[in-house]
Structure formats: structure tokens, C-alpha cells
Design a protein around this motif. Structure first.
Motif, PDB file in Angstrom:
ATOM      1  N   UNK A   4      -3.936   5.570 -12.021  1.00 50.81           N
ATOM      2  CA  UNK A   4      -3.730   5.747 -10.322  1.00 50.81           C
ATOM      3  C   UNK A   4      -4.711   4.560  -9.720  1.00 50.81           C
ATOM      4  N   UNK A   5      -5.539   4.148 -10.497  1.00 49.46           N
ATOM      5  CA  UNK A   5      -6.538   2.920  -9.804  1.00 49.46           C
ATOM      6  C   UNK A   5      -5.860   1.667  -9.775  1.00 49.46           C
ATOM      7  N   UNK A   6      -4.767   1.515 -10.686  1.00 49.59           N
ATOM      8  CA  UNK A   6      -4.204   0.273 -10.594  1.00 49.59           C
ATOM      9  C   UNK A   6      -2.965   0.301  -9.461  1.00 49.59           C
ATOM     10  N   UNK A   7      -2.713   1.670  -8.928  1.00 51.69           N
ATOM     11  CA  UNK A   7      -1.909   1.724  -7.850  1.00 51.69           C
ATOM     12  C   UNK A   7      -2.638   1.985  -6.407  1.00 51.69           C
ATOM     13  N   UNK A   8      -3.792   1.715  -6.511  1.00 52.49           N
ATOM     14  CA  UNK A   8      -4.652   1.935  -5.183  1.00 52.49           C
ATOM     15  C   UNK A   8      -4.801   3.151  -4.810  1.00 52.49           C
ATOM     16  N   UNK A  12       2.074   7.689  -7.355  1.00 53.76           N
ATOM     17  CA  UNK A  12       3.198   7.251  -7.711  1.00 53.76           C
ATOM     18  C   UNK A  12       3.713   5.766  -7.065  1.00 53.76           C
ATOM     19  N   UNK A  13       4.687   5.153  -7.884  1.00 51.02           N
ATOM     20  CA  UNK A  13       4.858   3.738  -7.049  1.00 51.02           C
ATOM     21  C   UNK A  13       6.141   4.004  -6.188  1.00 51.02           C
ATOM     22  N   UNK A  14       6.306   3.047  -5.302  1.00 49.27           N
ATOM     23  CA  UNK A  14       7.561   3.106  -4.404  1.00 49.27           C
ATOM     24  C   UNK A  14       8.781   3.221  -5.405  1.00 49.27           C
ATOM     25  N   UNK A  15       8.862   2.645  -6.489  1.00 47.75           N
ATOM     26  CA  UNK A  15       9.977   2.882  -7.460  1.00 47.75           C
ATOM     27  C   UNK A  15      10.198   4.254  -7.844  1.00 47.75           C
ATOM     28  N   UNK A  16       9.214   4.915  -8.324  1.00 48.79           N
ATOM     29  CA  UNK A  16       9.065   6.534  -8.715  1.00 48.79           C
ATOM     30  C   UNK A  16       9.554   7.038  -7.711  1.00 48.79           C
ATOM     31  N   UNK A  17       9.181   7.141  -6.352  1.00 48.68           N
ATOM     32  CA  UNK A  17       9.519   7.840  -5.245  1.00 48.68           C
ATOM     33  C   UNK A  17      10.902   7.566  -4.945  1.00 48.68           C
ATOM     34  N   UNK A  18      11.590   6.367  -4.920  1.00 49.11           N
ATOM     35  CA  UNK A  18      12.773   6.174  -4.895  1.00 49.11           C
ATOM     36  C   UNK A  18      13.577   6.739  -5.741  1.00 49.11           C
ATOM     37  N   UNK A  19      13.286   6.809  -7.069  1.00 47.43           N
ATOM     38  CA  UNK A  19      13.858   7.481  -8.160  1.00 47.43           C
ATOM     39  C   UNK A  19      13.978   9.015  -7.703  1.00 47.43           C
ATOM     40  N   UNK A  20      12.819   9.644  -7.571  1.00 51.36           N
ATOM     41  CA  UNK A  20      12.595  11.091  -7.223  1.00 51.36           C
ATOM     42  C   UNK A  20      13.488  11.357  -5.870  1.00 51.36           C
ATOM     43  N   UNK A  21      13.440  10.650  -4.962  1.00 54.43           N
ATOM     44  CA  UNK A  21      14.489  10.938  -3.535  1.00 54.43           C
ATOM     45  C   UNK A  21      15.965  10.856  -4.294  1.00 54.43           C
ATOM     46  N   UNK A  22      16.364   9.936  -5.034  1.00 52.93           N
ATOM     47  CA  UNK A  22      17.624   9.691  -5.485  1.00 52.93           C
ATOM     48  C   UNK A  22      17.849  11.134  -6.133  1.00 52.93           C
TER      49      UNK A  22
END
Length: 107
Positions: A4-8, A12-22
Motif C-alpha cells: 500500500x505504501x508503494x501505491x501512495x 489498488x492500482x488503476x489497472x486493478x480497478x480497470x480489471x474489477x470494473x471489466x
């Protein structure tokens, strides 16, 4: 340092969010198609020819379109061709509002 620290601080990352949305979108389309097939099964009883065929032998399409003046909607060319729908044919529709482009002044 955690992931989580690496992602600010985002879980989740934007790519994770896009996969979940799809995935959610695909699940929603699948559910709509299943509901539509159940709807056809329930209504086919009074329609002799359709009841002989059954809902699985009839083609279905799921698409988005805008409501035009007078409440008209259009079936896109690709869907008409795939389902062999021609002018004058009778089709059954199930309408699910997706997005409303209304302001408060339209009421």
C-alpha cells in the motif's frame, strides 16, 4: 515498506480497478441475459411458434442506444444483421435505463 505504501496509500492500482470494473460489467451483462431468457420463457407460453422454438434458439442482443424524439430507439446495424431483423419485423424489448442526461430544469 508495504505494498500500500508503494501505491501512495491506495489499496489498488488503476489497472486493478480497470480489471474489477471489466469483470463487474461482464457479470452484469451475463445477469441481464439470464434475466431476459427467463422473461422470454415466461412470456413464450402464449405465442405458439415461439413456445415451440424455446428462448435458446432465438438470438438475443444486448446494446446501448439513446432514446430519440417521440420515445424512439434504434437497433444498431450489426445487431439487426446478426439477428436477421428487417423493417416491419416485430421484436420484443426489455428496457433498462443506464444513464440519465437530465438537469433539474428538465422536470
Amino acid at each position: 515498506m508495504t505494498e500500500d505504501d508503494d501505491r501512495g496509500g491506495m489499496p489498488w492500482t488503476p489497472a486493478d480497478f480497470a480489471r474489477q470494473l471489466q469483470a463487474a460489467s461482464e457479470d452484469a451483462v451475463e445477469s441481464q441475459q439470464e434475466l431476459f431468457e427467463q422473461f422470454l420463457s415466461a412470456n413464450a407460453g402464449g405465442m405458439d411458434e415461439l413456445s415451440k422454438l424455446g428462448p435458446m434458439s432465438m438470438g438475443t442482443a444486448t446494446f446501448k442506444t439513446r432514446v430519440q424524439s417521440g420515445g424512439r430507439i434504434s437497433i444498431p446495424d450489426a445487431e439487426r444483421e446478426a439477428l436477421d431483423i428487417q423493417e416491419g419485423d416485430i421484436v420484443q424489448t426489455v428496457v433498462v435505463p443506464v444513464k440519465r442526461n437530465r438537469s433539474d430544469s428538465d422536470e
